[in-house]
Design a protein around this motif. Structure first.
Motif, PDB file in Angstrom:
ATOM      1  N   THR A 171       0.846  -1.167   0.140  1.00  0.00           N
ATOM      2  CA  THR A 171       0.190  -0.152   0.012  1.00  0.00           C
ATOM      3  C   THR A 171       0.879   1.158   0.063  1.00  0.00           C
ATOM      4  OG1 THR A 171      -1.949  -1.170   1.146  1.00  0.00           O
ATOM      5  CG2 THR A 171      -2.044   1.395   1.089  1.00  0.00           C
ATOM      6  N   ALA A 172       2.057   1.352   0.942  1.00  0.00           N
ATOM      7  CA  ALA A 172       2.829   2.411   0.768  1.00  0.00           C
ATOM      8  C   ALA A 172       3.484   2.716  -0.280  1.00  0.00           C
ATOM      9  CB  ALA A 172       3.795   2.055   2.138  1.00  0.00           C
ATOM     10  N   HIS A 173       3.647   1.625  -1.368  1.00  0.00           N
ATOM     11  CA  HIS A 173       4.476   1.714  -2.510  1.00  0.00           C
ATOM     12  C   HIS A 173       3.413   2.088  -3.685  1.00  0.00           C
ATOM     13  CE1 HIS A 173       7.667  -1.604  -1.287  1.00  0.00           C
ATOM     14  NE2 HIS A 173       8.018  -0.266  -0.440  1.00  0.00           N
ATOM     15  N   GLY A 174       2.111   2.091  -3.510  1.00  0.00           N
ATOM     16  CA  GLY A 174       1.062   2.355  -4.337  1.00  0.00           C
ATOM     17  C   GLY A 174       0.718   1.006  -5.124  1.00  0.00           C
ATOM     18  N   ASP A 175       1.044  -0.084  -4.692  1.00  0.00           N
ATOM     19  CA  ASP A 175       0.791  -1.352  -5.273  1.00  0.00           C
ATOM     20  C   ASP A 175      -0.328  -2.106  -4.966  1.00  0.00           C
ATOM     21  OD1 ASP A 175       2.974  -0.406  -7.232  1.00  0.00           O
ATOM     22  OD2 ASP A 175       4.569  -1.672  -5.944  1.00  0.00           O
ATOM     23  N   LEU A 176      -0.810  -1.625  -4.052  1.00  0.00           N
ATOM     24  CA  LEU A 176      -2.357  -2.336  -3.543  1.00  0.00           C
ATOM     25  C   LEU A 176      -3.169  -1.375  -2.931  1.00  0.00           C
ATOM     26  CD1 LEU A 176      -2.332  -5.561  -1.266  1.00  0.00           C
ATOM     27  CD2 LEU A 176      -3.456  -3.511  -0.559  1.00  0.00           C
ATOM     28  N   ASP A 177      -4.184  -1.283  -3.487  1.00  0.00           N
ATOM     29  CA  ASP A 177      -5.534  -0.467  -3.045  1.00  0.00           C
ATOM     30  C   ASP A 177      -6.281  -1.257  -2.030  1.00  0.00           C
ATOM     31  OD1 ASP A 177      -7.854   0.624  -2.413  1.00  0.00           O
ATOM     32  OD2 ASP A 177      -7.989   1.542  -4.581  1.00  0.00           O
ATOM     33  N   PRO A 178      -6.353  -1.174  -0.619  1.00  0.00           N
ATOM     34  CA  PRO A 178      -6.947  -2.076   0.371  1.00  0.00           C
ATOM     35  C   PRO A 178      -8.547  -2.055  -0.072  1.00  0.00           C
ATOM     36  CG  PRO A 178      -5.492  -0.468   1.369  1.00  0.00           C
ATOM     37  CD  PRO A 178      -5.533  -0.081   0.190  1.00  0.00           C
ATOM     38  N   ALA A 179      -9.128  -1.131  -0.389  1.00  0.00           N
ATOM     39  CA  ALA A 179     -10.637  -1.382  -0.523  1.00  0.00           C
ATOM     40  C   ALA A 179     -10.898  -2.162  -1.921  1.00  0.00           C
ATOM     41  CB  ALA A 179     -11.149   0.059  -0.819  1.00  0.00           C
ATOM     42  N   ARG A 180      -9.903  -2.048  -2.906  1.00  0.00           N
ATOM     43  CA  ARG A 180     -10.311  -2.897  -4.178  1.00  0.00           C
ATOM     44  C   ARG A 180      -9.352  -4.048  -4.526  1.00  0.00           C
ATOM     45  NH1 ARG A 180     -10.823   2.912  -4.868  1.00  0.00           N
ATOM     46  NH2 ARG A 180     -12.753   3.433  -5.182  1.00  0.00           N
ATOM     47  N   THR A 181      -8.019  -3.971  -4.094  1.00  0.00           N
ATOM     48  CA  THR A 181      -7.392  -5.160  -4.460  1.00  0.00           C
ATOM     49  C   THR A 181      -7.780  -6.193  -4.093  1.00  0.00           C
ATOM     50  OG1 THR A 181      -5.640  -3.990  -4.655  1.00  0.00           O
ATOM     51  CG2 THR A 181      -5.054  -6.213  -4.435  1.00  0.00           C
ATOM     52  N   THR A 182      -8.109  -7.286  -5.180  1.00  0.00           N
ATOM     53  CA  THR A 182      -8.938  -8.761  -4.686  1.00  0.00           C
ATOM     54  C   THR A 182      -7.847  -9.854  -5.248  1.00  0.00           C
ATOM     55  OG1 THR A 182     -10.127  -8.411  -6.862  1.00  0.00           O
ATOM     56  CG2 THR A 182     -11.163  -7.690  -4.760  1.00  0.00           C
ATOM     57  N   GLY A 183      -8.183 -11.314  -5.044  1.00  0.00           N
ATOM     58  CA  GLY A 183      -7.225 -12.291  -5.518  1.00  0.00           C
ATOM     59  C   GLY A 183      -7.830 -13.311  -4.700  1.00  0.00           C
ATOM     60  N   ALA A 184      -7.172 -14.631  -4.659  1.00  0.00           N
ATOM     61  CA  ALA A 184      -7.490 -15.720  -3.801  1.00  0.00           C
ATOM     62  C   ALA A 184      -7.757 -15.502  -2.472  1.00  0.00           C
ATOM     63  CB  ALA A 184      -6.362 -16.812  -4.270  1.00  0.00           C
ATOM     64  N   TRP A 185      -8.816 -16.543  -1.940  1.00  0.00           N
ATOM     65  CA  TRP A 185      -9.122 -16.710  -0.485  1.00  0.00           C
ATOM     66  C   TRP A 185      -7.941 -16.373   0.399  1.00  0.00           C
ATOM     67  CZ3 TRP A 185      -7.488 -20.399   2.576  1.00  0.00           C
ATOM     68  CH2 TRP A 185      -7.241 -21.551   2.165  1.00  0.00           C
ATOM     69  N   ALA A 186      -6.851 -17.127  -0.025  1.00  0.00           N
ATOM     70  CA  ALA A 186      -5.653 -17.425   1.038  1.00  0.00           C
ATOM     71  C   ALA A 186      -4.584 -16.100   0.673  1.00  0.00           C
ATOM     72  CB  ALA A 186      -4.943 -18.656   0.786  1.00  0.00           C
ATOM     73  N   GLY A 187      -5.326 -15.192   0.007  1.00  0.00           N
ATOM     74  CA  GLY A 187      -4.266 -13.881  -0.270  1.00  0.00           C
ATOM     75  C   GLY A 187      -3.476 -13.849  -1.300  1.00  0.00           C
ATOM     76  N   GLU A 188      -3.232 -14.726  -1.985  1.00  0.00           N
ATOM     77  CA  GLU A 188      -2.376 -14.444  -3.434  1.00  0.00           C
ATOM     78  C   GLU A 188      -3.280 -13.392  -4.474  1.00  0.00           C
ATOM     79  OE1 GLU A 188      -2.501 -19.012  -2.523  1.00  0.00           O
ATOM     80  OE2 GLU A 188      -3.882 -17.367  -2.482  1.00  0.00           O
ATOM     81  N   ILE A 189      -2.255 -12.709  -5.149  1.00  0.00           N
ATOM     82  CA  ILE A 189      -2.503 -11.661  -5.779  1.00  0.00           C
ATOM     83  C   ILE A 189      -2.328 -12.000  -7.419  1.00  0.00           C
ATOM     84  CG2 ILE A 189      -2.657  -9.143  -6.230  1.00  0.00           C
ATOM     85  CD1 ILE A 189      -1.975  -8.976  -3.173  1.00  0.00           C
ATOM     86  N   GLY A 190      -2.994 -11.724  -8.241  1.00  0.00           N
ATOM     87  CA  GLY A 190      -2.260 -11.325  -9.707  1.00  0.00           C
ATOM     88  C   GLY A 190      -2.387 -12.641 -10.475  1.00  0.00           C
ATOM     89  N   GLN A 191      -1.950 -12.438 -11.581  1.00  0.00           N
ATOM     90  CA  GLN A 191      -2.189 -13.377 -12.916  1.00  0.00           C
ATOM     91  C   GLN A 191      -1.374 -14.642 -12.744  1.00  0.00           C
ATOM     92  OE1 GLN A 191      -1.996 -11.617 -16.587  1.00  0.00           O
ATOM     93  NE2 GLN A 191      -2.185  -9.699 -15.994  1.00  0.00           N
ATOM     94  N   VAL A 192      -0.175 -14.690 -11.774  1.00  0.00           N
ATOM     95  CA  VAL A 192       0.353 -15.989 -11.174  1.00  0.00           C
ATOM     96  C   VAL A 192       0.241 -16.256  -9.869  1.00  0.00           C
ATOM     97  CG1 VAL A 192       2.208 -16.046 -13.121  1.00  0.00           C
ATOM     98  CG2 VAL A 192       2.594 -14.990 -11.193  1.00  0.00           C
ATOM     99  N   GLN A 193      -0.744 -15.536  -9.015  1.00  0.00           N
ATOM    100  CA  GLN A 193      -1.102 -15.734  -7.787  1.00  0.00           C
ATOM    101  C   GLN A 193      -0.001 -15.755  -6.757  1.00  0.00           C
ATOM    102  OE1 GLN A 193      -4.949 -16.782  -7.230  1.00  0.00           O
ATOM    103  NE2 GLN A 193      -4.276 -14.996  -8.046  1.00  0.00           N
ATOM    104  N   MET A 194       0.571 -14.719  -6.631  1.00  0.00           N
ATOM    105  CA  MET A 194       1.892 -14.536  -5.452  1.00  0.00           C
ATOM    106  C   MET A 194       1.396 -13.973  -4.131  1.00  0.00           C
ATOM    107  SD  MET A 194       4.982 -13.650  -8.121  1.00  0.00           S
ATOM    108  CE  MET A 194       5.976 -13.682  -6.757  1.00  0.00           C
ATOM    109  N   LEU A 195       1.993 -13.897  -3.441  1.00  0.00           N
ATOM    110  CA  LEU A 195       1.705 -13.474  -2.046  1.00  0.00           C
ATOM    111  C   LEU A 195       2.520 -12.120  -1.742  1.00  0.00           C
ATOM    112  CD1 LEU A 195       1.512 -16.941  -0.177  1.00  0.00           C
ATOM    113  CD2 LEU A 195      -0.224 -15.035  -0.043  1.00  0.00           C
ATOM    114  N   PRO A 196       2.142 -11.095  -1.107  1.00  0.00           N
ATOM    115  CA  PRO A 196       2.813  -9.859  -0.751  1.00  0.00           C
ATOM    116  C   PRO A 196       4.154  -9.947  -0.520  1.00  0.00           C
ATOM    117  CG  PRO A 196       0.300  -9.724   0.108  1.00  0.00           C
ATOM    118  CD  PRO A 196       0.737 -11.319  -0.188  1.00  0.00           C
ATOM    119  N   GLU A 197       4.465 -10.864   0.386  1.00  0.00           N
ATOM    120  CA  GLU A 197       6.011 -10.764   0.584  1.00  0.00           C
ATOM    121  C   GLU A 197       6.653 -11.349  -0.693  1.00  0.00           C
ATOM    122  OE1 GLU A 197       7.140 -11.582   5.169  1.00  0.00           O
ATOM    123  OE2 GLU A 197       6.596 -13.483   4.077  1.00  0.00           O
TER     124      GLU A 197
END
Length: 399
Positions: A171-197
């Motif tokens: 969020t600080a980097h501007g790469d995640l919008d807490p209100a709008r960013t969605t993904g898998a139920w376990a927190g993976e994001i994006g087209q190859v389903q990666m976790l924030p770390e």
């Protein structure tokens, strides 16, 4: 081993979770209790790591418990399809066609990925296809809510709390919008389903817009996946899988998911490439027969270990590696004529018999995992039949 081994989704199929014991230092990770107090604790930890207050407030102020996430986590399906069934469904004409199209469309980005990380386009594209159908199925769970829910839950907080703090950093980097960013139920994001770390550590701005956006940017997705795959141990310039033809007899005790035998030794035993030639004779190689010696057979090389790091399901990893060979130009495998497998009830019965004979098959759950395959192979060797690790009604009857 990364968290993706515990949580990775497969486009509508919930794979079996790999539940890891927490390291001693993390065993007492704060969890449970009042959710507001829990979030305050997360905020304090994020502040101690130097993250800005504005990003902390923006990320956590709207966080909510998502009961659907909890129900998904507690009801993960077990992956029990056999290789032929799963691979035929997964390596579809759609994925082959669109995979080839994407490799051509983003050819310059893939060339950069191979130059910088040594990872070929078909390998990245296969994961891209299996994870989200090239971005079409990314999940619709609010990412912050999913991570906050799983971090607050006391089943595996030591895995998810760091991901929640990493989401604050995104969020600080501007790469995640807490209100709008969605993904898998376990927190993976994006087209190859990666976790924030992982996104923070390996994220690459492939399109030059100043951000790492794995949800919308194919260029960011390709380069980030390449960096992650390299970190998992990818060896540039080496193959990962070759379909092979088997002779009537083999040193069966050497088969299975180990790399103690070389390509040259397998060749001396009569193993041949179904198409083309085998790679260098000194390359370590494991002989895989996902459905027994009468079904498809493959030599897997050290790069295959990367697939196992991505996902520990043997059927998923073999399918992903096979899809990458198809995208690289290989023909469809020869399905052979494998012996029928066991029903769920029969598999449990087999596991009970194997356990009674002193084999460690783990939980009696009907899953053909590594322990059960090893036990089957040991019993096949004892009985003098091809030790291919594939349990059949005939083997169950003999036991």
């Amino acid at each position: 081993m990364t968290l993706r081994l515990s949580c990775r989704q497969l486009a509508g199929l919930a794979l079996a979770a790999v539940i890891l014991a927490p390291p001693p230092a993390l065993a007492n990770t704060p969890c449970g209790g009042d959710f507001g107090a829990f979030l305050n604790g997360v905020a304090e930890e994020a502040r101690a790591k130097g993250l800005p207050d504005a990003a902390i407030r923006q990320t956590l102020s709207g966080a909510r418990i998502d009961r659907t996430v909890l129900s998904r986590d507690r009801a993960q399906g077990v992956f029990k399809q056999d290789f032929l069934t799963f691979s035929k469904r997964s390596v579809s004409g759609y994925r082959l066609k669109h995979g080839a199209g994407n490799m051509k469309k983003y050819g310059k980005v893939f060339a950069r990925a191979q130059a910088d990380y040594g990872v070929p386009a078909p390998v990245i594209t296969a994961f891209w296809a299996l994870e989200t159908d090239f971005g079409a199925v990314q999940g619709d769970f609010n990412t912050v809510n999913a991570l906050a829910t799983l971090a607050h839950d006391c089943r595996r907080p030591y895995l998810f709390r760091p991901q929640l703090i990493a989401a604050i950093e995104m969020t600080a980097h501007g790469d995640l919008d807490p209100a709008r960013t969605t993904g898998a139920w376990a927190g993976e994001i994006g087209q190859v389903q990666m976790l924030p770390e992982d996104i923070i550590r390996f994220g690459k701005d492939g399109d030059g817009d100043g951000h790492v956006d794995l949800k919308k940017s194919a260029a960011d997705t390709i380069l980030t996946a390449a960096g992650f795959i390299k970190n998992l141990g990818w060896r540039a310039g080496e193959p990962w899988l070759t379909e092979v033809k088997l002779p009537a007899s083999l040193p069966w005790e050497k088969t299975g998911l180990n790399f103690d035998t070389t390509v040259g030794e397998w060749a001396k035993a009569g193993v041949r490439a179904r198409e083309g030639a085998l790679p260098a004779a000194n390359l370590p190689a494991a002989l895989l027969m996902p459905q027994g010696h009468k079904g498809p057979a493959f030599l897997a090389y050290p790069n295959f270990r990367v697939y196992l790091e991505w996902n520990q399901s043997f059927i998923y990893t073999t399918t992903a590696a096979y899809l990458a060979t198809r995208l690289a130009g290989a023909s469809r495998y020869d399905p052979g004529n494998p012996d029928p497998g066991l029903s769920d009830a029969a598999m449990r019965q087999l596991q009970e018999k194997l356990a009674a004979r002193g084999h460690d098959v783990g939980k009696i759950d009907g899953i053909l995992g590594a322990g059960t395959r090893a036990a089957v192979r040991a019993e096949q060797l004892r009985l003098g039949v091809p030790a291919d690790g594939w349990p059949t009604p005939a083997l169950l009857s003999r036991l």
